[in-house]
Design a protein around this motif. Sequence first.
Motif, PDB file in Angstrom:
ATOM      1  N   GLY A   1      -7.964  39.704  58.224  1.00  0.00           N
ATOM      2  CA  GLY A   1      -6.814  38.962  57.765  1.00  0.00           C
ATOM      3  C   GLY A   1      -5.466  39.588  58.913  1.00  0.00           C
ATOM      4  N   PHE A   2      -5.622  39.188  59.346  1.00  0.00           N
ATOM      5  CA  PHE A   2      -4.215  39.172  60.757  1.00  0.00           C
ATOM      6  C   PHE A   2      -2.888  37.881  59.755  1.00  0.00           C
ATOM      7  N   ARG A   3      -1.957  38.364  60.209  1.00  0.00           N
ATOM      8  CA  ARG A   3      -0.977  37.942  59.839  1.00  0.00           C
ATOM      9  C   ARG A   3       0.494  37.979  61.324  1.00  0.00           C
TER      10      ARG A   3
ATOM     11  N   LYS B   1     -10.983  52.364  57.693  1.00  0.00           N
ATOM     12  CA  LYS B   1     -11.685  50.917  58.357  1.00  0.00           C
ATOM     13  C   LYS B   1     -11.812  49.700  59.037  1.00  0.00           C
ATOM     14  N   ILE B   2      -9.989  49.747  59.544  1.00  0.00           N
ATOM     15  CA  ILE B   2      -9.202  48.992  59.954  1.00  0.00           C
ATOM     16  C   ILE B   2     -10.085  49.422  61.581  1.00  0.00           C
ATOM     17  N   VAL B   3      -9.845  50.845  61.770  1.00  0.00           N
ATOM     18  CA  VAL B   3     -10.375  51.718  62.989  1.00  0.00           C
ATOM     19  C   VAL B   3     -11.840  51.178  62.985  1.00  0.00           C
ATOM     20  N   LYS B   4     -12.577  51.087  62.330  1.00  0.00           N
ATOM     21  CA  LYS B   4     -14.463  50.908  62.856  1.00  0.00           C
ATOM     22  C   LYS B   4     -14.481  49.599  62.585  1.00  0.00           C
ATOM     23  N   PHE B   5     -13.643  48.538  62.494  1.00  0.00           N
ATOM     24  CA  PHE B   5     -13.481  47.220  62.662  1.00  0.00           C
ATOM     25  C   PHE B   5     -13.389  46.985  63.688  1.00  0.00           C
ATOM     26  N   LEU B   6     -11.630  47.562  65.137  1.00  0.00           N
ATOM     27  CA  LEU B   6     -11.473  47.163  66.063  1.00  0.00           C
ATOM     28  C   LEU B   6     -12.676  47.572  66.780  1.00  0.00           C
TER      29      LEU B   6
ATOM     30  N   LEU C   1      -1.420  51.068  65.486  1.00  0.00           N
ATOM     31  CA  LEU C   1      -1.911  51.567  64.110  1.00  0.00           C
ATOM     32  C   LEU C   1      -0.582  52.437  63.494  1.00  0.00           C
ATOM     33  N   VAL C   2      -0.744  53.471  64.145  1.00  0.00           N
ATOM     34  CA  VAL C   2       0.196  54.564  63.333  1.00  0.00           C
ATOM     35  C   VAL C   2       1.467  53.907  63.556  1.00  0.00           C
ATOM     36  N   LYS C   3       1.943  53.649  64.211  1.00  0.00           N
ATOM     37  CA  LYS C   3       3.438  52.678  64.449  1.00  0.00           C
ATOM     38  C   LYS C   3       4.121  51.793  64.403  1.00  0.00           C
ATOM     39  N   ASP C   4       2.999  50.532  64.617  1.00  0.00           N
ATOM     40  CA  ASP C   4       3.509  49.410  64.950  1.00  0.00           C
ATOM     41  C   ASP C   4       3.305  48.114  64.341  1.00  0.00           C
ATOM     42  N   VAL C   5       2.563  49.045  63.114  1.00  0.00           N
ATOM     43  CA  VAL C   5       1.553  47.835  62.163  1.00  0.00           C
ATOM     44  C   VAL C   5       1.454  47.702  60.645  1.00  0.00           C
ATOM     45  N   ASP C   6       1.331  47.299  60.326  1.00  0.00           N
ATOM     46  CA  ASP C   6       1.231  47.285  58.268  1.00  0.00           C
ATOM     47  C   ASP C   6      -0.239  47.200  58.159  1.00  0.00           C
ATOM     48  N   LYS C   7      -0.424  47.834  57.138  1.00  0.00           N
ATOM     49  CA  LYS C   7      -2.408  47.715  57.285  1.00  0.00           C
ATOM     50  C   LYS C   7      -2.048  48.031  56.085  1.00  0.00           C
TER      51      LYS C   7
ATOM     52  N   LEU D   1      -3.750  43.381  58.558  1.00  0.00           N
ATOM     53  CA  LEU D   1      -3.015  43.498  59.686  1.00  0.00           C
ATOM     54  C   LEU D   1      -1.405  42.779  59.497  1.00  0.00           C
ATOM     55  N   THR D   2       0.033  43.208  59.592  1.00  0.00           N
ATOM     56  CA  THR D   2       0.711  42.584  60.061  1.00  0.00           C
ATOM     57  C   THR D   2       1.544  43.649  61.274  1.00  0.00           C
ATOM     58  N   VAL D   3       1.673  42.396  61.952  1.00  0.00           N
ATOM     59  CA  VAL D   3       2.096  42.523  63.854  1.00  0.00           C
ATOM     60  C   VAL D   3       2.538  41.789  64.103  1.00  0.00           C
ATOM     61  N   ASP D   4       3.586  41.590  65.231  1.00  0.00           N
ATOM     62  CA  ASP D   4       4.771  40.335  66.059  1.00  0.00           C
ATOM     63  C   ASP D   4       3.267  40.537  66.817  1.00  0.00           C
TER      64      ASP D   4
END
Length: 85
Positions: free
Chosen positions: A7-9, A73-78, A61-67, A40-43
């Motif tokens: 899910g992406f917001r 699992k997110i890195v594997k998806f990307l 992912l480390v700095k600017d994303v709410d996950k 993932l929630t991101v600008d």
Amino acid sequence: DVDIVAGFRFPDAGKAFTVHVRREVAEIQPVYPGNPDISLTVDSDLGKEVVTGFRKAAVALVKDVDKEGGTLKIVKFLNLFKSDE
């Protein structure tokens, strides 16, 4: 052998998406999934920078994303969308 729902917001744009990857196909829907494996929630501007390669996904992912769902699992998806070139 992948079956994952992401899910992406993008709150600044008022948009949300589902990306369901299974059998080597990514299906994209313009709604947020009911029970995603990862979230993932991101600008939206940051999202565009990552997609175009202007910004590294790992740094974002480390700095600017709410996950949710675990960073690994997110890195594997990307990485499913990473080009071999």
